[in-house]
Design a protein around this motif. Sequence first.
Motif, PDB file in Angstrom:
ATOM      1  N   ASN A 118      48.736  67.057  37.065  1.00  0.00           N
ATOM      2  CA  ASN A 118      49.085  66.102  36.011  1.00  0.00           C
ATOM      3  C   ASN A 118      49.884  66.862  34.968  1.00  0.00           C
ATOM      4  OD1 ASN A 118      47.498  63.463  36.578  1.00  0.00           O
ATOM      5  ND2 ASN A 118      46.037  65.105  36.980  1.00  0.00           N
ATOM      6  N   SER A 119      51.052  66.284  34.570  1.00  0.00           N
ATOM      7  CA  SER A 119      51.905  66.989  33.609  1.00  0.00           C
ATOM      8  C   SER A 119      52.326  66.069  32.487  1.00  0.00           C
ATOM      9  CB  SER A 119      53.147  67.542  34.306  1.00  0.00           C
ATOM     10  OG  SER A 119      52.776  68.524  35.230  1.00  0.00           O
ATOM     11  N   PHE A 120      52.536  66.677  31.352  1.00  0.00           N
ATOM     12  CA  PHE A 120      52.817  65.933  30.122  1.00  0.00           C
ATOM     13  C   PHE A 120      53.953  66.583  29.351  1.00  0.00           C
ATOM     14  CE2 PHE A 120      48.415  65.705  31.316  1.00  0.00           C
ATOM     15  CZ  PHE A 120      47.956  64.431  30.989  1.00  0.00           C
ATOM     16  N   GLN A 154      52.487  61.303  29.674  1.00  0.00           N
ATOM     17  CA  GLN A 154      52.178  61.808  31.012  1.00  0.00           C
ATOM     18  C   GLN A 154      53.300  61.439  31.967  1.00  0.00           C
ATOM     19  OE1 GLN A 154      48.278  60.915  32.543  1.00  0.00           O
ATOM     20  NE2 GLN A 154      48.594  62.235  34.334  1.00  0.00           N
ATOM     21  N   PHE A 160      51.251  62.296  37.933  1.00  0.00           N
ATOM     22  CA  PHE A 160      49.909  61.760  38.103  1.00  0.00           C
ATOM     23  C   PHE A 160      49.334  62.233  39.438  1.00  0.00           C
ATOM     24  CE2 PHE A 160      52.317  59.004  35.355  1.00  0.00           C
ATOM     25  CZ  PHE A 160      51.435  58.608  34.363  1.00  0.00           C
ATOM     26  N   ARG A 190      50.046  71.105  31.722  1.00  0.00           N
ATOM     27  CA  ARG A 190      49.811  70.759  33.127  1.00  0.00           C
ATOM     28  C   ARG A 190      48.330  70.973  33.420  1.00  0.00           C
ATOM     29  NH1 ARG A 190      51.887  76.539  35.717  1.00  0.00           N
ATOM     30  NH2 ARG A 190      51.322  77.594  33.822  1.00  0.00           N
TER      31      ARG A 190
END
Length: 238
Positions: free
Chosen positions: A13-15, A20, A23, A59
């Motif tokens: 999961n990365s932002f 975000q 997923f 992440r």
Amino acid sequence: THAAAKLDVARLNSFYGPIQILFDVGLSVGRGEVVALLGRNGAGKSTTFKSLMGLVDRREGEIRFEDAEISRQPTYEIARRGLGYVPEDRRVFGELTVEENLEVGRQPARDGVTTWTPERLYDLFPNLAEMRRRPGGQMSGGEQQMLTISRTLMGNPSLVLLDEPSEGLAPKIIEQMAEAILAMKREGLSILLSEQNLHFARLISDRAYILEKGRIRFSGTIAELEANTAVRDQYLAV
Ligand code: ATP
């Protein structure tokens, strides 16, 4: 999951800031395998690569490279372990010549991995040989793409991430790029490349994943993907 995999990604999961982008992304690349990460513009392909390299704000998840968990390691440490990265925007040093650009990338050889030299890279990309004294800024987009890949190989990585290697290239250059990637595979390199459509990826890849809105929607062999018109129409550029 794959004992022999070089790269094994689970629940990534990365932002960017609070937003975000990825997923629960999961994927793997086996030793000596060429794997395509496909998806339309904005699907999250570049963000996946940046996440593997530790270049996004945040992440979460598991990223296993060789025998190490790298998801909490800094970029320089990930690169030092042998994960090479060729970003979409190429980043050649415009004032430096081709051969100087290559020297910038030089890193010590790694056990069990091909040791690259400028001469071997000129064999891989003959265009570069004729331009070795030319400044990087005076080369075409395709030549710069070849130079960036070559500079990355000078670091003797065992796995290379190629972000849209065929983007913006003339058909003839695309053919040369495909041949070079297959030659890299023959040297034992593992490769994960991103592409928006199947045309280029199908020439060189063993397997493919499709990413859409930050989620993996398909995983299978190239033959399975070619047979699956519905998935292709839904998720890929034509
Ligand atoms: P492209 O072919 O355009 O590179 P891509 O599949 O590589 O597409 P990403 O570049 O990973 O897609 O972008 C995924 C999403 O993340 C997009 O919605 C994009 O707008 C957003 N995004 C990318 N970089 C940033 C950033 N630095 N800050 C905020 N959002 C970003």
